[in-house]
Design a protein around this motif. Structure first.
Motif, short mmCIF file in Angstrom:
data_model
loop_
_atom_site.label_atom_id
_atom_site.label_comp_id
_atom_site.label_asym_id
_atom_site.label_seq_id
_atom_site.Cartn_x
_atom_site.Cartn_y
_atom_site.Cartn_z
N PRO A 127 42.64 8.31 -13.51
CA PRO A 127 43.51 8.13 -14.69
C PRO A 127 43.79 9.47 -15.36
CG PRO A 127 41.27 7.43 -15.17
CD PRO A 127 41.31 7.70 -13.70
N VAL A 128 44.91 9.54 -16.05
CA VAL A 128 45.38 10.79 -16.66
C VAL A 128 44.88 10.91 -18.09
CG1 VAL A 128 47.45 11.93 -17.56
CG2 VAL A 128 47.38 11.13 -15.19
N PHE A 129 44.34 12.07 -18.42
CA PHE A 129 43.89 12.34 -19.79
C PHE A 129 44.61 13.55 -20.40
CE2 PHE A 129 41.23 14.94 -17.07
CZ PHE A 129 41.27 16.17 -17.70
N ALA A 130 45.29 14.36 -19.57
CA ALA A 130 46.00 15.55 -20.05
C ALA A 130 47.44 15.50 -19.58
CB ALA A 130 45.33 16.82 -19.55
N GLU A 136 42.40 10.34 -25.67
CA GLU A 136 41.03 9.84 -25.83
C GLU A 136 40.73 8.79 -24.77
OE1 GLU A 136 38.49 7.28 -29.13
OE2 GLU A 136 40.15 8.57 -29.79
N ARG A 137 41.72 7.92 -24.51
CA ARG A 137 41.58 6.91 -23.47
C ARG A 137 42.55 7.24 -22.34
NH1 ARG A 137 42.39 3.80 -27.95
NH2 ARG A 137 44.38 3.07 -27.12
N PRO A 138 42.06 7.68 -21.19
CA PRO A 138 42.94 8.01 -20.06
C PRO A 138 43.75 6.80 -19.64
CG PRO A 138 40.74 8.88 -19.70
CD PRO A 138 40.64 7.97 -20.89
N VAL A 139 44.91 7.06 -19.03
CA VAL A 139 45.81 5.98 -18.63
C VAL A 139 46.17 6.13 -17.15
CG1 VAL A 139 47.90 7.27 -19.26
CG2 VAL A 139 47.93 4.76 -19.28
N GLY A 180 46.85 14.92 -10.11
CA GLY A 180 45.44 14.78 -9.75
C GLY A 180 44.53 15.41 -10.77
N GLU A 181 43.24 15.06 -10.68
CA GLU A 181 42.22 15.58 -11.60
C GLU A 181 42.53 15.24 -13.05
OE1 GLU A 181 39.37 16.95 -10.66
OE2 GLU A 181 39.95 16.77 -8.56
N GLY A 182 43.26 14.12 -13.27
CA GLY A 182 43.50 13.65 -14.63
C GLY A 182 44.63 14.35 -15.36
#
Length: 239
Positions: free
Chosen positions: A173-176, A161-164, A134-136
């Motif tokens: 979507p996940v960014f980290a 750079e582009r969350p998936v 959660g929370e990317g």
């Protein structure tokens, strides 16, 4: 209680996760936690406990880090592991498979390691349920952790750079993405538990969300590491 003890009773799980024994039994009945019946009593594996803790839905007692006897000293520290693994800025990808392939390609691995096998292990785990918390944020890992004897423990952080889409419980979507590599199962479990604890911290999540400079991210982990030490010492004095 030593960290080397992988089997936990329902009472121990209840205390470590700060939930009732009734709740733990409910998780077992629903299949959220796996348990083995030994001498008519349930025993739970610590790795499954940390799997649940890493979901971000429950808190983690700092006591889980106390009374541990690490094999490789400071390699157990979050900050040291993060520095060893590195923080990477990646463009992201169109889907989970592309992102995981890109991540595995960037890992510093011995020549003997089959990178495609690592990708397939991660995908097999994702098929069982998303490792997004959660929370990317996601912590791709496998029930049989990535163990490389002779290698230093490491946590690699990938900021996309582009969350998936990772099929996260909150649909974000996940960014980290964090990936753990360890020389032993014990090290893997301790790093996973500390990372799970750290990711409950709202300030750290804010720093990650804005893709802050690497020094700022490391600084937040150092602050949290200090909190872990303080709470562990406090729990030890009260026990």
């Amino acid at each position: 209680m030593e960290f080397a003890s992988m089997q936990l009773s329902i009472r121990e799980v209840s205390r470590l996760l700060k939930v009732s024994e009734k709740r733990v039994n409910e998780w077992i009945r629903r299949g959220i936690l796996r348990a083995d019946a030994i001498n008519h009593q349930y025993q739970l594996h610590r790795s499954d406990l940390l799997e649940l803790a890493s979901s971000g839905e429950i808190d983690v007692r700092a006591e889980i880090f106390s009374s541990t006897k690490p094999d490789d000293g400071d390699a157990f520290l979050l900050v040291d592991a993060l520095r060893a693994g590195g923080i990477f800025r990646r463009p992201g990808g169109t889907d989970k498979l592309a992102v995981l392939r890109d991540i595995v390609d960037t890992l510093t691995l011995p020549p003997r390691v089959d990178r495609e096998a690592v990708v397939q292990l991660l995908l097999a785990r994702e098929a069982m349920g998303s490792t997004a918390i959660g929370e990317g944020i996601a912590i791709p890992h496998v029930r049989r952790p990535i163990l490389l004897s002779g290698c230093a423990a490491s946590i690699s952080l990938y900021l996309l750079e582009r969350p998936v889409d990772f099929g996260a419980p909150d649909d974000k979507p996940v960014f980290a993405i964090f990936l753990i590599i360890s020389p032993t199962a014990r090290t893997h479990l301790l790093l996973l538990s500390r990372l799970s604890f750290a990711l409950h911290d709202s300030e750290l999540r804010k720093v990650l969300a804005r893709r802050a400079p690497s020094a700022d991210i490391v600084g937040e982990f150092q602050r949290i590491e200090d909190v872990i030490r303080h709470r562990a010492r406090k729990d030890a004095r009260q026990s």
